[in-house]
Every structure is written in C-alpha cells, then in structure tokens.
Design an enzyme around this catalytic site. Structure first.
Site, PDB file in Angstrom:
ATOM      1  N   GLU A   1       0.888  -1.157   0.000  1.00 43.22           N
ATOM      2  CA  GLU A   1       0.000   0.000   0.000  1.00 43.22           C
ATOM      3  C   GLU A   1       0.925   1.205   0.000  1.00 43.22           C
ATOM      4  O   GLU A   1       1.283   1.740   1.040  1.00 43.22           O
ATOM      5  CB  GLU A   1      -0.921   0.016   1.222  1.00 43.22           C
ATOM      6  CG  GLU A   1      -1.958   1.121   1.146  1.00 43.22           C
ATOM      7  CD  GLU A   1      -2.742   1.295   2.426  1.00 43.22           C
ATOM      8  OE1 GLU A   1      -2.889   2.448   2.857  1.00 43.22           O
ATOM      9  OE2 GLU A   1      -3.185   0.289   2.995  1.00 43.22           O
TER      10      GLU A   1
ATOM     11  N   CYS B   1      -1.852   9.085   3.306  1.00 45.88           N
ATOM     12  CA  CYS B   1      -1.640   8.498   1.985  1.00 45.88           C
ATOM     13  C   CYS B   1      -2.864   8.699   1.105  1.00 45.88           C
ATOM     14  O   CYS B   1      -2.795   8.501  -0.107  1.00 45.88           O
ATOM     15  CB  CYS B   1      -1.280   7.022   2.102  1.00 45.88           C
ATOM     16  SG  CYS B   1      -2.350   6.074   3.186  1.00 45.88           S
TER      17      CYS B   1
END
Length: 556
Positions: A301, A336
C-alpha cells in the site's frame, strides 16, 4: 513554547465528556497512572521527562546500546530514546521467524481453538480502547509523535476500536470459512481453505501510528501467521504501548515480535529470514526495492497522488469546500489518501469555491495542531517544489506558500502554511517532464488545483490514466452519467462518488487500498484480511469406494 501549546491542545478535548474539558483532562491525567499496561505518561512526555522505546522478541522486551534520539516535532527537544537493533543484533529476530512453520501457528486443521482465542483478545482489546482514559492516552500519545488535531488523533483510536469490535467472538473463525464442491464420483469432494503463510513481516509508516500497524497486525494473527512488526521509529512508541495492551489482553508472548531499527537493518532481516509474505505501507521507492529483494512475496500500500474531480452539477458549495479542505490539509496533508490534485469544472469556477478554500485553510493553527510539523519534507524542499511549479506558464499561487509563523519546529521537519498552486490543465499534459513535476507527491499541506471546461473531460481522464499510483479518489457529482464516465475510465482502489465524495476517511467499514497492481494490499475488512494474510489451499477428498468390478486399465 509550542510544547505548551500542544499540551493545551491535548487537554482540550475528552473522548467521554466534551462539555467539561478541564475537569475531564485533570481526571484523565490522574488516571493515566492507573492504566495497567502503560509504561509512559503521554501528558508528561517531554525533554524533561523523556521516554525509551524497546523491541520485543522471543517473548521478551529487550533494550539496545544503540539509541536513536528523537526530537520533539514541536520544539526540537530530545524527548524519546528508541533502542534500535543494529545489524549485529538481528539473529534473534531471524531465529524467531524461522521457528514458525509455513503452515502457520494455526489453520483449519491445526489448533483451531486459536481462532477463538483471537476473538477473545479482540473483545478485551476493544473494551480497553472503549475506556475513556485508555482512548485518551493513545490519542495524546499519537499527538506527541505525529502532531495532528485531537479530533484526528481520537478518530484514529476510534477506528481502531471499531475494527477490534468487528472481529470479536466467532468473527475470527468466520474469516477462515471454507467451501466444498461435489466431486465426480461417490466419496469425492473438493474443499477450498484459507491458509496462512506462516512467518510474515509488517512494515508501516509514521502517519497513522496506531491504526495501520494494529489493523494489519491483527489481520495477520487472525489468519494464523507469526508476524514481525516494524513501525517507523519516529512513532513506534505508540505501537510499543499497544503491544503491551495486547499482552495484557491475552496475546501469547511468542506470537508477535516487534523491532525498532533503521531501514538497512530491517532489510537485512528480510533477506536472511526469508518471510513468506511481507506487508509494506510507505513510499513507492522503497516498495519497488522490496518487491525485487523479496522476489515478489509482498503486498503493497504505497504512496498515492490522490485526486478529486468536481463534476458539472454545482451544489452545496460550503460543504464541498469544507470537505476539500479536510482532504487536503487535515493531519497537515500527511495521509496516503490526502487530496493531491483538485480538478475543478468550469461551473464551480463561477462560485466562491477557491476563496472559501483559502478562508478554511487560514483557520488552521499550530496552536490546536490543525496544521503542524511535516515529518518527511523540510520547509525548504516544499517551497522549492512550489517555486518550480510557478515556473510553468499560467501557474499561480492560490494561497499559502509561506513558512508557518512563530514556530519552534526543528529544521529537520517542515513548517508550511496550507498551500495550493493552480496549474492549467493543458500545461500539465504538455510533456512528461511537466507532468512528472506536477504529480510529484508532497507528503504535506500542499495541493495542485486545475480547471477544465465541459469539453475537456477527456484531458482530465488522460491525466488520471497517466498517474502511477491509484489509492484513493473522489468524483464529486450526483450526475449518474458523469459518474459513470469518470469511474469507468479510472482505476483507484478506494473511490468515493457523489456529492459528499472525499479522498480521506479510511474507516474500518469498507475496503481501503490501491487497485491496478497485483501486489496491492487492502486493510480493515474481511476481504482485505483474507487477500493479504492468507492464500487458497484446495484439499480434494477421495475416499472411494473403488467401483465394483474395477480392473487394471491399459497404460495411458
């Protein structure tokens, strides 16, 4: 001075009683000493009262002669000593992982009672995080190492608790649910099982010190793996305290190892221990290196240059502006999923959207940590990037672009006002060099804004297609035809669609992760846990009987 400001912000809210903050904060400060697992006092953590962070291996907490001294992000005081394992101390961690077989600590055929054990651990841990004094302890500890507003820090604790509540009781064993298919003849059946990898590793970043490592750690444990967990040393004190909470709630001491180290040392462990699977959350550059080092045995990720498209139907301007501000600048843009680029339809340009964004950005103050230190970019680096963007023809500074005033943030970190730079969409797509510059991810309070006309949607879709990271996105429109066009021609794994679309949020009730990459990881949901932390195993039962009168056939 700013430690005082931060302390005021830490005391300003209580998870349990927002109507009497002063009394609640005083009470919680006293109760911190009665938290049974805690070895630090988040309220007192400072240069005058420093803390030390340890590692955990083979059932024991260990120190180290090698210390990484962390500076308080708000005033530069040395306030945490992290006992980091160096390359000479890796063997216990390698040995510990090697003791776990490939078939894991439990699986559907082995020690199935451990599925129930982890349901019980989740129940107890969720109960602990529901206690106001414990929730407040973690929220304030998060604020000390990854400065963000109390609401943002408390939200991280809340999501973590709800995740644990989701996997209480029988829910862990439900993750390992199998299926059966009838065979070709009597006595034959095929069964599909979710199977652990065994020894695994987890590497997580600084921006969510509790939520990301805890959710991935528990997912790995639920499926029967033995994890080695490494959290960015800047914030690892949070997960160290969470490990102590889990032990208090019944986590077997040998099930998890926890390491503090630099990247080089961790890379050495990964190469020597040869884990069956690694979950990495962090920068794209490191992700690609690890993918090669680990020969593809990895889930990622990684960074996301996340975008939001405002469609042609204009409504609720105040709300949309507020959500854009939250997406771009909450946690000082260090998510993020933060909004990195905003595509504004010309219809929205006729509204006061940009002026409202400026007003909302100017409300953010260091005193309450609604804007704060940037932990991976310096002020100079962000300002240099801004100046490079302003060299593009037609670009302009919409707001921000200055260093925060009257701060004591150390120079190794960044201190920037919430900033937005406008770049014409035609210039963004003019050549690869310009496109790469505009889409460079700045992990801080920084976004690109561009405008498109009603016949320029293909240019927007081209810009989306050329991006290399596809984590979150938002399409802010209630026009079903427009939604269909944008969603059908984009990739991002977590896409919010509709008037209330956002890029951030990442609660525990839906999938969060990238798309478009077979290495992509997810977090939080049963589907994410099964994808990341287990593989498929098929067992075909064939008991017979052999057909009556069977004879040896010719060779084939």
């Amino acid at each position: 001075m700013y430690r005082v400001f931060a302390s005021r912000a830490l005391r300003a809210k209580s998870l349990c009683d927002k109507s009497s903050t002063s009394l609640a904060s005083l009470t919680l400060s006293r109760l911190n000493h009665s938290i049974p697992f805690a070895t630090v006092d988040a309220e007192e953590l400072s240069g005058a009262h420093p803390a030390e962070v340890q590692s955990f291996v083979q059932g024991k907490w260990i120190g180290s002669s090698n210390h990484n001294t962390l500076l308080d992000p708000l005033n530069g005081e040395p306030f945490i000593k992290v006992a980091e394992v160096d390359e000479s101390g890796t063997q216990p961690f390698v040995d510990s992982l090697s003791q776990c077989p490939k078939h894991g600590l439990h699986n559907p055929f082995k020690s199935p009672e451990r599925y129930l054990l982890y349901g019980d651990i989740s129940t107890k841990a969720a109960h602990m995080l529901a206690l106001p004094k414990v929730a407040d302890f973690f929220a304030r500890l998060i604020q000390r190492v990854a400065p963000k507003s109390y609401q943002q820090a408390a939200g991280e604790v809340f999501v973590t608790r709800k995740f644990l509540e989701n996997f209480c009781g029988d829910q862990v064993r439900f993750l390992a649910r199998s299926f059966a298919i009838p065979g070709n003849h009597l006595g034959q059946q095929s069964h599909g099982y979710r199977w652990p990898y065994g020894p695994v590793t987890i590497v997580t970043p600084f921006n969510f010190p509790l939520e990301i490592p805890l959710l991935q750690l528990m997912g790995a444990l639920y499926m029967g793996n033995k994890p080695l967990l490494k959290v960015d040393s800047k914030v690892s004190i949070v997960m160290e305290q969470m490990m102590r909470l889990l032990h208090y709630c019944g986590l077997p001491a040998e099930d998890v190892d926890f390491i503090n180290s630099d990247g080089k040392t961790m890379n050495k462990i990964l190469l020597e221990a040869n884990p069956r699977m690694t979950l990495f959350t962090g920068s794209s550059r490191v992700a690609e290196k690890l993918a090669l080092d680990l020969k593809g045995r990895i889930r990622l990720e990684d960074a996301g240059f996340d975008w939001k498209v405002l469609g042609p139907d204009v409504q609720e301007v105040d709300y949309v502006a507020w959500q854009c501000d939250q997406d771009a600048y909450a946690c000082s843009g260090q998510k993020c999923s933060a909004q990195s680029m905003l595509f504004v339809h010309e219809n929205w340009s006729k509204t006061p959207l940009v002026s409202k964004l400026k007003e909302l950005a100017e409300r953010r103050k260091l005193e309450d940590l609604t804007i704060g230190p940037v932990l991976t970019f310096t002020t100079e680096a962000m300002l240099e990037h801004m100046e490079n963007l302003l060299q593009i023809p037609g670009s302009k500074l919409l707001f921000g672009g200055k260093e925060l005033k009257n701060h004591s943030i150390p120079s190794i970190y960044g201190a920037l006002e919430p900033t937005a730079v406008y770049v014409p969409i035609e210039e963004i797509l003019k050549d690869n060099k310009t496109y790469e510059l505009v889409t460079k991810e700045i992990f801080g309070p920084f976004q690109i804004v561009t405008e498109y006309k009603k016949d320029q949607l293909p240019l927007v879709l081209e810009a989306l297609e050329r991006m290399h990271a596809h984590l979150t996105a938002a399409v802010v429109s209630n026009d079903p035809i427009f939604l269909q066009e944008v969603i059908g021609n984009s990739v991002n794994g977590t896409t919010y669609a509709g008037l209330r679309g956002r890029t951030t949020g990442a609660p525990q009730n839906h999938w969060f992760g990238p798309a478009g990459d077979p290495r992509g990881a997810g977090i939080g949901t049963p589907e994410a846990i099964k994808l990341v932390w287990s593989c498929h195993r098929e067992v075909i039962y064939d008991y017979g009987p052999v057909p009556q009168g069977w004879e040896l056939p010719p060779s084939t």
